[in-house]
Write a protein that holds these residues in place. Structure first.
Motif, PDB file in Angstrom:
ATOM      1  N   GLY A  37       0.760  -1.160   0.002  1.00 17.73           N
ATOM      2  CA  GLY A  37      -0.025   0.122   0.102  1.00 17.73           C
ATOM      3  C   GLY A  37       0.742   1.038   0.042  1.00 17.73           C
ATOM      4  O   GLY A  37       1.990   1.064   0.061  1.00 17.73           O
ATOM      5  N   SER A  38       0.129   2.218  -0.062  1.00 17.95           N
ATOM      6  CA  SER A  38       0.808   3.587  -0.094  1.00 17.95           C
ATOM      7  C   SER A  38       1.501   3.844   1.014  1.00 17.95           C
ATOM      8  O   SER A  38       2.664   4.567   1.080  1.00 17.95           O
ATOM      9  N   ASN A  39       1.298   3.242   2.170  1.00 17.66           N
ATOM     10  CA  ASN A  39       2.035   3.769   3.591  1.00 17.66           C
ATOM     11  C   ASN A  39       3.268   2.762   3.714  1.00 17.66           C
ATOM     12  O   ASN A  39       3.602   2.743   4.827  1.00 17.66           O
ATOM     13  N   GLY A  40       3.505   1.757   2.739  1.00 14.01           N
ATOM     14  CA  GLY A  40       4.478   0.808   3.019  1.00 14.01           C
ATOM     15  C   GLY A  40       4.317  -0.378   3.781  1.00 14.01           C
ATOM     16  O   GLY A  40       4.848  -1.323   3.564  1.00 14.01           O
ATOM     17  N   VAL A  41       2.901  -0.855   3.975  1.00 15.06           N
ATOM     18  CA  VAL A  41       2.360  -1.789   4.481  1.00 15.06           C
ATOM     19  C   VAL A  41       2.127  -2.910   3.498  1.00 15.06           C
ATOM     20  O   VAL A  41       1.321  -2.371   2.311  1.00 15.06           O
ATOM     21  N   ALA A  42       2.549  -3.928   3.524  1.00 17.46           N
ATOM     22  CA  ALA A  42       2.506  -4.978   2.311  1.00 17.46           C
ATOM     23  C   ALA A  42       1.379  -6.270   2.929  1.00 17.46           C
ATOM     24  O   ALA A  42       1.386  -6.425   4.031  1.00 17.46           O
ATOM     25  N   LEU A  43       0.813  -6.812   1.855  1.00 21.97           N
ATOM     26  CA  LEU A  43       0.310  -7.884   2.293  1.00 21.97           C
ATOM     27  C   LEU A  43       0.478  -8.765   1.178  1.00 21.97           C
ATOM     28  O   LEU A  43       0.529  -8.922   0.046  1.00 21.97           O
ATOM     29  N   THR A  44       1.130 -10.143   1.591  1.00 22.88           N
ATOM     30  CA  THR A  44       1.279 -11.066   1.123  1.00 22.88           C
ATOM     31  C   THR A  44       0.148 -12.305   0.846  1.00 22.88           C
ATOM     32  O   THR A  44      -0.118 -12.683   2.390  1.00 22.88           O
ATOM     33  N   VAL A  45      -0.508 -12.718   0.050  1.00 24.45           N
ATOM     34  CA  VAL A  45      -1.470 -13.552   0.021  1.00 24.45           C
ATOM     35  C   VAL A  45      -0.826 -15.027  -0.757  1.00 24.45           C
ATOM     36  O   VAL A  45      -0.661 -15.248  -1.687  1.00 24.45           O
TER      37      VAL A  45
END
Length: 194
Positions: A37-45
């Protein structure tokens, strides 16, 4: 004259903003995908999926409806699937940052049918939160920063992971936008000179 300059300015702004557009990542294999995301938080699915469709993952400005009033999530993601895809369970890994290590986290979940649920987790020493899901929805991550033990002793020198995302579409759109802006600039320059 002013209208032509305004059109030139708008074309240039459009050309420069295209590379920053977010494209949703998708996958249909156990390898999964990672979206930041734009705030640097990532989601790995990740997970075993079957069918001819895709699971789509993208950052979202919409937060789950059950996030309490006055609480701001560190990130929200929308994960959806085509009707032609099926899965039993998926693993979600939210990379929120080692500064939250040890903190209590709540993942607020809003399903497509309007129902909601929450999952509680602890932020691991490497700054990740791992949950498993059997439905796709909007996922909003809220972290209780007061419970964080910090990133002391955590190696944060790692580089970003290989995502396997194909960025050819982004590159193609960027090149096309720059070429279009160049054509518009050339045409406007010619008209301004007349």
């Amino acid at each position: 004259m002013k209208k032509k300059l305004a059109a030139l300015f708008c074309a240039a702004v459009l050309a420069m903003s295209l590379p920053a557009m977010a494209f949703a990542a998708q996958f249909n294999s156990p390898a999964g995908t990672t979206v930041t995301g734009s705030n640097g938080v990532a989601l790995t699915v990740k997970g075993d999926v079957s069918g001819n469709g895709f699971i789509h993952v993208e950052p979202s400005s919409v937060r789950a409806s059950n996030v309490p009033s006055g609480v701001t999530p560190v990130a929200s993601f929308e994960v959806t699937a085509d009707d032609s895809i099926s899965f039993t369970e998926l693993t979600f890994v939210f990379s929120v940052g080692a500064q939250y290590a040890g903190a209590d986290a709540t993942i607020y979940i809003q399903h497509g049918d309007g129902s909601t649920e929450t999952q509680q987790a602890k932020v691991a020493a490497d700054g990740t939160i791992t949950i498993t899901v059997d439905k796709l929805s909007i996922f909003s991550v809220v972290i209780d920063e007061s419970t964080a033990t910090g990133s002391a002793g955590v190696d944060t020198s790692a580089t970003s992971p290989q995502t396997g995302a194909n960025m050819n579409a982004v590159a193609g759109v960027t090149v096309a936008a720059i070429a279009g802006a160049g054509v518009v600039a050339f045409a406007l320059r010619k008209k301004i000179a007349e």
